[in-house]
Design a protein around this motif. Structure first.
Motif, PDB file in Angstrom:
ATOM      1  N   UNK A  69       0.961  -1.222   0.067  1.00 36.12           N
ATOM      2  CA  UNK A  69      -0.106  -0.004   0.136  1.00 36.12           C
ATOM      3  C   UNK A  69       1.097   1.107   0.131  1.00 36.12           C
ATOM      4  N   UNK A  70       1.643   1.174   0.757  1.00 29.86           N
ATOM      5  CA  UNK A  70       2.878   2.559   0.932  1.00 29.86           C
ATOM      6  C   UNK A  70       3.563   2.599  -0.473  1.00 29.86           C
ATOM      7  N   UNK A  71       3.529   1.823  -1.167  1.00 28.47           N
ATOM      8  CA  UNK A  71       4.261   1.818  -2.476  1.00 28.47           C
ATOM      9  C   UNK A  71       3.636   2.458  -3.572  1.00 28.47           C
ATOM     10  N   UNK A  72       2.333   2.393  -3.415  1.00 28.04           N
ATOM     11  CA  UNK A  72       1.510   3.068  -4.423  1.00 28.04           C
ATOM     12  C   UNK A  72       1.446   4.531  -4.452  1.00 28.04           C
ATOM     13  N   UNK A  73       1.691   5.243  -5.557  1.00 26.88           N
ATOM     14  CA  UNK A  73       2.072   6.659  -5.717  1.00 26.88           C
ATOM     15  C   UNK A  73       0.900   7.397  -5.316  1.00 26.88           C
ATOM     16  N   UNK A  74      -0.450   6.884  -5.515  1.00 31.80           N
ATOM     17  CA  UNK A  74      -1.621   7.786  -5.222  1.00 31.80           C
ATOM     18  C   UNK A  74      -2.585   6.692  -4.500  1.00 31.80           C
ATOM     19  N   UNK A  75      -2.197   6.165  -3.325  1.00 33.23           N
ATOM     20  CA  UNK A  75      -3.059   5.304  -2.816  1.00 33.23           C
ATOM     21  C   UNK A  75      -4.073   5.711  -2.147  1.00 33.23           C
ATOM     22  N   UNK A  76      -5.348   5.258  -2.720  1.00 26.97           N
ATOM     23  CA  UNK A  76      -6.631   5.586  -2.222  1.00 26.97           C
ATOM     24  C   UNK A  76      -7.346   6.815  -2.863  1.00 26.97           C
ATOM     25  N   UNK A  77      -6.382   7.592  -4.013  1.00 28.87           N
ATOM     26  CA  UNK A  77      -7.087   8.863  -4.372  1.00 28.87           C
ATOM     27  C   UNK A  77      -8.104   8.513  -5.384  1.00 28.87           C
ATOM     28  N   UNK A  78      -9.404   9.291  -5.287  1.00 25.63           N
ATOM     29  CA  UNK A  78     -10.335   8.922  -6.172  1.00 25.63           C
ATOM     30  C   UNK A  78     -10.041   9.586  -7.489  1.00 25.63           C
ATOM     31  N   UNK A  79     -10.519   9.123  -8.648  1.00 29.26           N
ATOM     32  CA  UNK A  79     -10.423   9.652 -10.002  1.00 29.26           C
ATOM     33  C   UNK A  79     -11.375   9.430 -10.731  1.00 29.26           C
ATOM     34  N   UNK A  80     -11.356   9.993 -11.944  1.00 32.09           N
ATOM     35  CA  UNK A  80     -12.437   9.628 -13.053  1.00 32.09           C
ATOM     36  C   UNK A  80     -11.600   9.298 -14.280  1.00 32.09           C
ATOM     37  N   UNK A  81     -12.148   8.564 -15.024  1.00 33.19           N
ATOM     38  CA  UNK A  81     -11.727   8.293 -16.363  1.00 33.19           C
ATOM     39  C   UNK A  81     -12.598   9.176 -17.598  1.00 33.19           C
ATOM     40  N   UNK A  82     -11.941   8.990 -18.836  1.00 32.00           N
ATOM     41  CA  UNK A  82     -12.514   9.926 -19.667  1.00 32.00           C
ATOM     42  C   UNK A  82     -13.391   9.031 -20.505  1.00 32.00           C
ATOM     43  N   UNK A 113      -5.181  -0.510 -15.974  1.00 34.78           N
ATOM     44  CA  UNK A 113      -4.262  -1.285 -14.847  1.00 34.78           C
ATOM     45  C   UNK A 113      -3.110  -0.571 -14.300  1.00 34.78           C
ATOM     46  N   UNK A 114      -2.381   0.217 -14.831  1.00 32.86           N
ATOM     47  CA  UNK A 114      -1.421   1.117 -14.106  1.00 32.86           C
ATOM     48  C   UNK A 114      -2.104   2.211 -13.293  1.00 32.86           C
ATOM     49  N   UNK A 115      -3.199   2.688 -13.669  1.00 29.66           N
ATOM     50  CA  UNK A 115      -3.882   3.513 -12.738  1.00 29.66           C
ATOM     51  C   UNK A 115      -4.310   2.826 -11.443  1.00 29.66           C
ATOM     52  N   UNK A 116      -4.827   1.816 -11.629  1.00 30.94           N
ATOM     53  CA  UNK A 116      -4.987   0.929 -10.184  1.00 30.94           C
ATOM     54  C   UNK A 116      -3.841   0.420  -9.567  1.00 30.94           C
ATOM     55  N   UNK A 117      -2.935   0.053 -10.078  1.00 28.29           N
ATOM     56  CA  UNK A 117      -1.570  -0.160  -9.439  1.00 28.29           C
ATOM     57  C   UNK A 117      -1.004   0.938  -8.786  1.00 28.29           C
ATOM     58  N   UNK A 118      -1.264   1.975  -9.225  1.00 29.72           N
ATOM     59  CA  UNK A 118      -0.734   3.348  -8.604  1.00 29.72           C
ATOM     60  C   UNK A 118      -1.504   3.759  -7.229  1.00 29.72           C
ATOM     61  N   UNK A 119      -2.918   2.862  -7.183  1.00 27.06           N
ATOM     62  CA  UNK A 119      -3.583   3.127  -5.956  1.00 27.06           C
ATOM     63  C   UNK A 119      -4.962   4.258  -6.392  1.00 27.06           C
TER      64      UNK A 119
END
Length: 474
Positions: A69-82, A113-119
């Protein structure tokens, strides 16, 4: 960077990692902000269940796999796709069109997948014009996307919904795509940072792939240069598509040569306040040790015209091919889209070939400029964000539509046609409190150099975000 009005995705992730805010808390705050700012029209589709499920899974990870979890750059940050571009699961894309039903679970992609891996936790789709064919995000199917800084004005396009959501603080970072300025123009309209990466740096497959002949790139709109830099780091690199990794050049050790292009062209005038902001940014970078050289519009004017022509022809052929391949009824599309379809179907191969040759020549012109400068500092927009309704799609004059877009952002498509990276960020505000954007372009692979210069401009703090991020501070 500190304080709620200046918070970014990196700071929100840090707050979550510190335990002051859970991932579910952040997601619930974002969902509440969506409802509160619904009048902006930034979000075209919501899937709260998917967003909350992703947030809950990450909250569980904090206790089961805390190091991951600590390694995820944007762990838990909400986002939206286009609502256009590489697909995200549970978020069915329609490209802003009645031609596609909002059905099914939505496909997946390397980028998602890379968005998810970033948290990052995606919970919705941002508003886009039909097939991205506008620098405003006002699809007939709705909603009309408005600029949070002035709701009477556009938030830009085609990633206008993404930019509106980030500027309004609904989310701190959002997926965006750029085939003719569609990351950079909305970022410029809304006071954000937008990078169009070097061609091939970010994966665009398997299904979004090469729809536009390589002129489209995907990344995000953000509230800070560091968020953009971090986003590029977590999504870039080799994929299953046709492009290899982009080589990273060593840091520049000699004095940087900046080419200033701030004046007005014969065909596309630049408002005085926009040109002055560009010159101020270049002069500041000069004061930090760079060498400043003046460029003239006649050095790029033919490249600008060739790029605009190639962009129009590529999107016409692309949409015609897509409609025919999928056997869709074009009469369900907007009038302007129908006109582009007909234009593409009627286009002789020799005309397209001529445009593609023009694109090669435009790239060559830019390479010649980069023989004498390392970075070009230039305008992003020719004027303030125009009013809602400035890019109507209820007519069939494709040349007029393309001319209107080029008039607003005459230098936008240069980066797409050439493949070079380009970044925009605000450097001051006008008398109406709207951002004064600056654009910088560099040779292939020099994305990090652009981020370095953008960070120096951002540190001057000539622009402040107007709205805090939902849920922050805790």
């Amino acid at each position: 960077m500190s304080g709620s009005s200046f918070a970014d995705a990196t700071e929100l992730a840090g707050t979550i990692k510190s335990g002051k805010l859970t991932c579910v808390d952040a997601m619930q705050a974002a969902l509440a902000a969506c409802a509160k700012r619904d009048e902006l029209g930034a979000i075209t589709y919501l899937n709260p269940e998917a967003g909350l499920a992703a947030a809950r899974a990450l909250d569980q990870e904090t206790s089961v796999y805390p190091e991951r979890f600590a390694r995820r750059a944007f762990a838990g940050v909400p986002t939206i796709a286009k609502d256009l571009g590489g697909p995200f699961p549970d978020l069915p894309v329609t490209a802003g069109s009645r031609l596609f039903a909002r059905a099914g679970k939505g496909a997946d992609s390397d980028l998602a997948r890379r968005f998810r891996d970033a948290g990052l936790c995606a919970f919705g789709l941002s508003t886009s014009p039909e097939f991205g064919f506008s620098l405003a995000s006002e699809p007939v199917i709705g909603p009309i996307c408005r600029n949070p800084l002035d709701p009477s004005r556009t938030a830009g396009g085609s990633s206008g919904g993404a930019a509106a959501a980030v500027a309004a603080g609904i989310v701190p970072i959002a997926h965006a795509t750029d085939a003719g300025g569609s990351i950079r123009v909305p970022a410029a309209c809304c006071g954000l940072v937008g990078l169009k990466p070097t061609r091939g740096t970010v994966p665009a497959g398997p299904s979004f792939g090469n729809h536009l002949g390589g002129i489209a790139s995907e990344l995000a709109v953000t509230r800070s240069v560091r968020d953009t830099a971090r986003m590029l780091d977590v999504v870039r690199g080799r994929t299953r598509g046709p492009f290899a990794d982009i080589a990273q050049f060593p840091p520049k050790t000699s004095k940087l040569r900046l080419g200033l292009l701030a004046g007005a062209g014969r065909r596309y005038p630049i408002a005085a306040d926009r040109a002055q902001a560009v010159e101020a940014a270049a002069r500041f970078l000069e004061s930090q040790g760079s060498e400043l050289l003046s460029l003239h519009w006649d050095e790029v004017e033919s490249a600008v015209e060739a790029s605009a022509r190639a962009f129009g022809d590529i999107i016409s052929v692309n949409i015609a091919g897509l409609i025919d391949d999928l056997k869709l009824d074009m009469h369900a599309a907007e009038t302007m889209t129908q006109a582009f379809i007909m234009r593409g179907r009627a286009m002789p191969a020799t005309v397209l070939w001529s445009s593609l040759n023009g694109a090669v020549k435009a790239s060559r012109i830019l390479w010649e400029i980069f023989n004498k400068v390392d970075v070009i500092v230039m305008p992003m927009l020719a004027s303030a964000p125009p009013p809602i309704g400035s890019f109507p799609t209820d007519h069939s004059d494709t040349d007029l539509h393309l001319e209107r877009m080029t008039s607003l952002a005459p230098l936008a498509s240069l980066a797409n046609i050439s493949g070079f990276p380009a970044i925009t960020l605000p450097f001051g505000e006008d008398t109406q409190g709207l951002p004064l954007p600056v654009q910088m372009m560099a040779p292939m692979g020099e994305d990090k150099l652009l981020l370095q210069l953008a960070s120096a401009l951002e540190a001057e703090q000539r622009w402040q975000h107007r709205y805090p991020i939902a849920g922050f501070p805790a």
